[in-house]
Scaffold this motif. Structure first.
Motif, PDB file in Angstrom:
ATOM      1  N   VAL A   1       0.857  -1.192   0.000  1.00  0.00           N
ATOM      2  CA  VAL A   1       0.000   0.000   0.000  1.00  0.00           C
ATOM      3  C   VAL A   1       0.890   1.238   0.000  1.00  0.00           C
ATOM      4  O   VAL A   1       1.695   1.444   0.910  1.00  0.00           O
ATOM      5  CB  VAL A   1      -0.929   0.031   1.231  1.00  0.00           C
TER       6      VAL A   1
ATOM      7  N   LEU B   1      -1.172  -1.696  -4.366  1.00  0.00           N
ATOM      8  CA  LEU B   1      -2.276  -0.752  -4.218  1.00  0.00           C
ATOM      9  C   LEU B   1      -1.771   0.675  -4.077  1.00  0.00           C
ATOM     10  O   LEU B   1      -0.704   0.916  -3.500  1.00  0.00           O
ATOM     11  CB  LEU B   1      -3.106  -1.083  -2.977  1.00  0.00           C
TER      12      LEU B   1
ATOM     13  N   TYR C   1       0.888   0.228 -10.351  1.00  0.00           N
ATOM     14  CA  TYR C   1       0.041  -0.490  -9.388  1.00  0.00           C
ATOM     15  C   TYR C   1      -0.922  -1.433 -10.099  1.00  0.00           C
ATOM     16  O   TYR C   1      -1.185  -1.298 -11.293  1.00  0.00           O
ATOM     17  CB  TYR C   1      -0.762   0.518  -8.549  1.00  0.00           C
TER      18      TYR C   1
ATOM     19  N   ILE D   1      -4.031  -1.799  -8.546  1.00  0.00           N
ATOM     20  CA  ILE D   1      -5.292  -1.095  -8.281  1.00  0.00           C
ATOM     21  C   ILE D   1      -4.977   0.295  -7.743  1.00  0.00           C
ATOM     22  O   ILE D   1      -4.186   0.431  -6.805  1.00  0.00           O
ATOM     23  CB  ILE D   1      -6.166  -1.835  -7.234  1.00  0.00           C
TER      24      ILE D   1
ATOM     25  N   SER E   1     -13.514   0.095  -0.111  1.00  0.00           N
ATOM     26  CA  SER E   1     -12.148  -0.083  -0.604  1.00  0.00           C
ATOM     27  C   SER E   1     -11.565  -1.402  -0.135  1.00  0.00           C
ATOM     28  O   SER E   1     -10.923  -2.133  -0.909  1.00  0.00           O
ATOM     29  CB  SER E   1     -11.270   1.075  -0.130  1.00  0.00           C
TER      30      SER E   1
ATOM     31  N   ILE F   1     -10.332  -4.680  -2.357  1.00  0.00           N
ATOM     32  CA  ILE F   1      -8.990  -5.270  -2.244  1.00  0.00           C
ATOM     33  C   ILE F   1      -9.079  -6.768  -1.970  1.00  0.00           C
ATOM     34  O   ILE F   1      -8.368  -7.577  -2.595  1.00  0.00           O
ATOM     35  CB  ILE F   1      -8.190  -4.560  -1.142  1.00  0.00           C
TER      36      ILE F   1
END
Length: 408
Positions: A6, A108, A161, A163, A175, A179
């Motif tokens: 992330v 992400l 990425y 997403i 969200s 994921i």
């Protein structure tokens, strides 16, 4: 043993999404602070020094210390070590270390438009101009980071990425569901090729650290244990450097072959220099005689002693605060803040800096005052360059002994 990474823009609901993601998956959260701590253990560098790798600002001394590159090498190795555990959520700058051939990673990015970010930051009760300054600084740091690691100055580029989630349009809970749906796919199951790429990544990180420890800065690529070292800067004795690099790398476990090549920038005027960790490299020269101090800097560089220059006391103190030199060569008579006042302030705030007084106007009283204030040495102009070089090396030895004492 899948991994989720992330990377986020500031104030994009990361404080809501990441904890929920960890709870839903049962994965272990790994953040930059943990990776920095492990890099400290591997390198012996301080956490503060390593964390500066995440900032856009590069120290004035970096051309001589390669401190940012060294920090990145140890951070990369720390990430490679941690990835062997699997089932992780890696959150922060270090998420970008994992190379694309490691395919069992869901990458992400959390972003939002500026108005939403300012609204989210409003909870801090800070003036909008201050919040905007913080946001711009954070964005600048992240842009510099992706540029250095990936050659892409857009940290939110969707090409980086799997997403990209616009958190101003998709809530935190939705969200997380998005994921999780993408996590539970066959694409993220570790394959033999992906695990082999992970092994290559760890070997690459190990090779880079081994070279860094010996003062070398070259590009490294690894494919199935075959290591390629690329020399980007011109070097006077190429064959000798190639042999030295091979001798460092070929005995590392997992290395099958080592080849060297020259890169596209090899024929530029910049000369390859191996770092000498026994010589002082964070040296600040402070003197208002511009021609003298510039010539001195050039003469020291010929002896592999790199330095930065300040022409007055105010600039010197600012550089002390921002760039933290280890050795300072300081003139006494300067306009504005004189050398004795600079010495007082440096020793009051950062006493570990070793200050060598180099003056053409001092007297015995000045010498006694400077030594009482904590100066390492007091030299008169004109000075023999060999005497000055030796004094600097003695100051550096004192610093190294102190640092080794702090680590032991």
């Amino acid at each position: 043993m899948s991994v989720i990474t992330v990377f986020n823009a500031l104030y994009c609901n990361e404080e809501l999404i990441v904890p929920q993601l960890v709870k839903k998956t049962g994965y272990r959260l790994v953040e930059d602070a943990e990776i920095v701590d492990q890099a400290c253990t591997l390198s012996g560098l301080s956490a503060d020094r390593i964390s500066r790798a995440f900032t856009a600002k590069t120290s004035l001394f970096n051309p001589f210390t390669h401190e940012k590159e060294r920090s990145i090498a140890y951070l990369r190795l720390a990430v490679a070590d941690i990835l062997s555990q699997g089932n992780l959520v890696v959150h922060g700058f270090c998420a970008h270390f994992i190379p694309p051939p490691v395919t069992h990673v869901l990458r992400l990015c959390l972003v939002a438009d500026m108005s939403y970010r300012l609204q989210q930051a409003g909870r801090l009760s800070s003036p909008e101009k201050d919040v905007l300054k913080v946001i711009h600084k954070n964005d600048e740091d992240k842009s510099a980071w992706t540029q250095q690691l990936l050659g892409n100055a857009d940290p939110w580029d969707s090409a980086l990425y799997d997403i990209v989630i616009p958190t101003d349009k998709i809530g935190a809970e939705e969200s997380v569901h998005l994921i999780i749906r993408n996590l539970n796919t066959d694409v993220l199951v570790p394959t033999a090729a992906s695990l082999a790429a992970l092994d290559d990544f760890r070997l690459l990180a190990t090779v880079q650290v081994a070279l860094t420890r010996e003062g070398h800065d070259v590009s490294v690529a690894v494919q199935s244990g075959a290591v390629t070292l690329t020399i980007e800067k011109n070097v006077l004795m190429l064959s000798r450097l190639e042999q030295e690099l091979k001798e460092i790398v070929e005995n590392i476990e997992g290395v099958k072959t080592v080849t060297t090549e020259v890169g596209k920038d090899f024929h530029q005027a910049d000369i390859y220099r191996k770092l000498d960790f026994q010589a002082p490299s964070r040296v600040l020269l402070v003197d208002d005689e511009r021609e003298f101090v510039q010539t001195l800097s050039e003469r020291l560089l010929l002896r592999d002693l790199g330095s930065a220059i300040a022409y007055d006391g105010e600039s010197a103190l600012e550089m002390v605060r921002e760039d933290e030199p280890e050795v300072m060569i300081l003139d006494l008579k300067m306009p504005g803040i004189d050398g004795i006042e600079v010495l007082k302030q440096v020793k009051a705030t950062q006493p570990e800096i070793e200050v060598i007084i180099l003056t053409g106007h001092g007297n015995e009283t000045d010498r006694e005052t400077c030594m009482q204030l904590g100066a390492f040495a007091y030299l008169q102009k004109p000075v023999d360059i060999d005497i000055l070089s030796e004094t600097m090396k003695q100051a550096n030895e004192k610093i190294m002994r102190r640092q080794q004492g702090e680590l032991s």
